[in-house]
Design a protein around this motif. Sequence first.
Motif, PDB file in Angstrom:
ATOM      1  N   LEU A  66      23.342  30.568   0.059  1.00  0.00           N
ATOM      2  CA  LEU A  66      24.791  30.721  -0.073  1.00  0.00           C
ATOM      3  C   LEU A  66      25.268  30.270  -1.446  1.00  0.00           C
ATOM      4  O   LEU A  66      24.654  29.430  -2.089  1.00  0.00           O
ATOM      5  N   ALA A  67      26.408  30.800  -1.851  1.00  0.00           N
ATOM      6  CA  ALA A  67      26.997  30.382  -3.119  1.00  0.00           C
ATOM      7  C   ALA A  67      27.522  28.956  -3.008  1.00  0.00           C
ATOM      8  O   ALA A  67      27.534  28.213  -3.974  1.00  0.00           O
ATOM      9  N   ARG A  68      27.970  28.592  -1.814  1.00  0.00           N
ATOM     10  CA  ARG A  68      28.472  27.244  -1.571  1.00  0.00           C
ATOM     11  C   ARG A  68      27.702  26.644  -0.402  1.00  0.00           C
ATOM     12  O   ARG A  68      27.274  27.338   0.500  1.00  0.00           O
ATOM     13  N   TYR A  69      27.531  25.318  -0.457  1.00  0.00           N
ATOM     14  CA  TYR A  69      26.853  24.624   0.632  1.00  0.00           C
ATOM     15  C   TYR A  69      27.908  24.077   1.588  1.00  0.00           C
ATOM     16  O   TYR A  69      28.822  23.351   1.170  1.00  0.00           O
ATOM     17  N   ASN A  70      27.779  24.431   2.859  1.00  0.00           N
ATOM     18  CA  ASN A  70      28.694  23.858   3.834  1.00  0.00           C
ATOM     19  C   ASN A  70      28.000  23.762   5.177  1.00  0.00           C
ATOM     20  O   ASN A  70      27.053  24.498   5.462  1.00  0.00           O
ATOM     21  N   PHE A  71      28.458  22.836   5.996  1.00  0.00           N
ATOM     22  CA  PHE A  71      27.932  22.686   7.346  1.00  0.00           C
ATOM     23  C   PHE A  71      29.086  22.226   8.221  1.00  0.00           C
ATOM     24  O   PHE A  71      29.387  21.039   8.311  1.00  0.00           O
ATOM     25  N   TYR A  89      19.492  19.781   3.764  1.00  0.00           N
ATOM     26  CA  TYR A  89      20.149  21.010   4.219  1.00  0.00           C
ATOM     27  C   TYR A  89      19.253  22.210   3.925  1.00  0.00           C
ATOM     28  O   TYR A  89      18.522  22.241   2.934  1.00  0.00           O
ATOM     29  N   GLY A  90      19.307  23.199   4.811  1.00  0.00           N
ATOM     30  CA  GLY A  90      18.584  24.439   4.566  1.00  0.00           C
ATOM     31  C   GLY A  90      19.294  25.601   5.232  1.00  0.00           C
ATOM     32  O   GLY A  90      19.911  25.440   6.291  1.00  0.00           O
ATOM     33  N   TRP A  91      19.234  26.775   4.602  1.00  0.00           N
ATOM     34  CA  TRP A  91      19.835  27.992   5.164  1.00  0.00           C
ATOM     35  C   TRP A  91      18.733  29.003   5.404  1.00  0.00           C
ATOM     36  O   TRP A  91      17.903  29.276   4.534  1.00  0.00           O
ATOM     37  N   PHE A  92      18.716  29.533   6.646  1.00  0.00           N
ATOM     38  CA  PHE A  92      17.687  30.494   7.023  1.00  0.00           C
ATOM     39  C   PHE A  92      18.363  31.738   7.581  1.00  0.00           C
ATOM     40  O   PHE A  92      19.590  31.849   7.572  1.00  0.00           O
ATOM     41  N   ASP A  93      17.590  32.675   8.058  1.00  0.00           N
ATOM     42  CA  ASP A  93      18.129  33.942   8.544  1.00  0.00           C
ATOM     43  C   ASP A  93      18.936  33.724   9.819  1.00  0.00           C
ATOM     44  O   ASP A  93      18.390  33.597  10.907  1.00  0.00           O
ATOM     45  N   GLY A  94      20.245  33.655   9.680  1.00  0.00           N
ATOM     46  CA  GLY A  94      21.135  33.550  10.828  1.00  0.00           C
ATOM     47  C   GLY A  94      21.531  32.148  11.233  1.00  0.00           C
ATOM     48  O   GLY A  94      22.331  31.975  12.156  1.00  0.00           O
ATOM     49  N   VAL A 144      21.391  18.063  -0.765  1.00  0.00           N
ATOM     50  CA  VAL A 144      22.488  18.645  -1.538  1.00  0.00           C
ATOM     51  C   VAL A 144      23.800  17.987  -1.131  1.00  0.00           C
ATOM     52  O   VAL A 144      23.923  17.407  -0.050  1.00  0.00           O
ATOM     53  N   LYS A 145      24.771  18.118  -2.003  1.00  0.00           N
ATOM     54  CA  LYS A 145      26.136  17.679  -1.675  1.00  0.00           C
ATOM     55  C   LYS A 145      26.869  18.871  -1.080  1.00  0.00           C
ATOM     56  O   LYS A 145      26.940  19.943  -1.683  1.00  0.00           O
ATOM     57  N   LEU A 146      27.390  18.684   0.120  1.00  0.00           N
ATOM     58  CA  LEU A 146      28.033  19.778   0.834  1.00  0.00           C
ATOM     59  C   LEU A 146      29.492  19.911   0.412  1.00  0.00           C
ATOM     60  O   LEU A 146      30.206  18.915   0.293  1.00  0.00           O
ATOM     61  N   ASP A 147      29.923  21.158   0.183  1.00  0.00           N
ATOM     62  CA  ASP A 147      31.318  21.387  -0.177  1.00  0.00           C
ATOM     63  C   ASP A 147      32.246  21.125   1.002  1.00  0.00           C
ATOM     64  O   ASP A 147      33.373  20.678   0.826  1.00  0.00           O
TER      65      ASP A 147
END
Length: 395
Positions: free
Chosen positions: A359-364, A213-218, A272-275
């Motif tokens: 993010l504070a929490r991982y979600n998808f 998992y990865g979080w980027f701009d937008g 990561v483990k997603l919430d």
Amino acid sequence: MEFCTRIANQLMLKQIQNPFGKNIVSSPLSINGVLNMVVAGSIGHTLKHMLGFLGSKNVEEINSKSRKMMAVVAGGDGRSPENVGNGPILTMVNGAWADRRFPLVSKHKEEVLKGIFKCEASNVDFQTKADQVVDEINSWASTASRGLIKEILQHGSVDPETVLILANGLYFKGLWDYDYKFDAMRTEKRKFYLHDGSTVLVPYMTSNKKYYYGWFDGFKILKIPYQSCHSNNFSMYFFLPDERDGLQNLIGKLNSDSRFLSQEYFKYLTEVKLDEFWIPKFKFSFDFNVLEVMDDMGVSFSRIENPRDLSEMVHNTEDAESFSLKMFQKAYIEVDEKGTEAAAITQSQFVLFSNVYQLARYNFVADHPFVFMIREEGSGLILFYGAVLNPIKED
């Protein structure tokens, strides 16, 4: 390969701007295969033009890339789609149908088409038996796609003045890796938010396992690997915009961001483990005019003014004034709890032309339009690429 990925991006941008836009799937790899076959038989201005938009220095570089491409897909061992337990099934076949008035040059047929592309070649009669040739090509396409694409051409769609048809068929079937499997018992219907703000109920898959998992701009990226017992490793990527109406901005960003085209984004994913984790099941097909999309990109390739530019590929080019080109692709994909099955057929026709933040929490939670991709990790080849606008629409 980068140019063919840009074609897929342009296709998606055009489609999502249409209020009646469909789900999109295309195969940059299959388009690349056909374009490379054309380059390998071209000289003169046509060769120079193609090398320019493909970003290559010479034919030798193209042929080298083609050999590597064919080596990646050489793992397809003829297993039936039901026997996929030992890793993904990946097959690529190429075909050539030359009119009897313009037979293939023997050296090109043996050293390039067969030697590099493992291409099956046939001499046919487009002038008096065009529909019979259409049936032959459709049968070839059905076999190449394992029955997923039964018709790539219609009766009456092939001009009697056709000189040559080149085609590429790509098939993929993979099961999710053991560590990332979905339990069908946990699949449930949830809302999916469409572009116009309305919602539909669609079946979503979920899991408590860890995912890349990865979080980027937008936007966020999620990666799910497939089972593999071979040297090639395949994964599916999901690109989810943060905003429900953010698909157009996301595709624009992916099209212009050099980090995506050089595939650097994929290096920054962590397991990561997603919430919260939900991905919809989907199944659909899509077909489009490749050269029309290239025109939208400002790259015209609908005409070969000097027929001698194909003299190393086919005989008797001096009898032609010029060639007009057509190129179409039809693709199919299905994603469910077990894995993915996908296919694409790309065909090109040469027709005699006369004077007519973290993010504070991982979600998808993929509950709004998103982009997907199937990629071979070692080579970076993009097999399939598309966007889901409505998971329950099949065409």
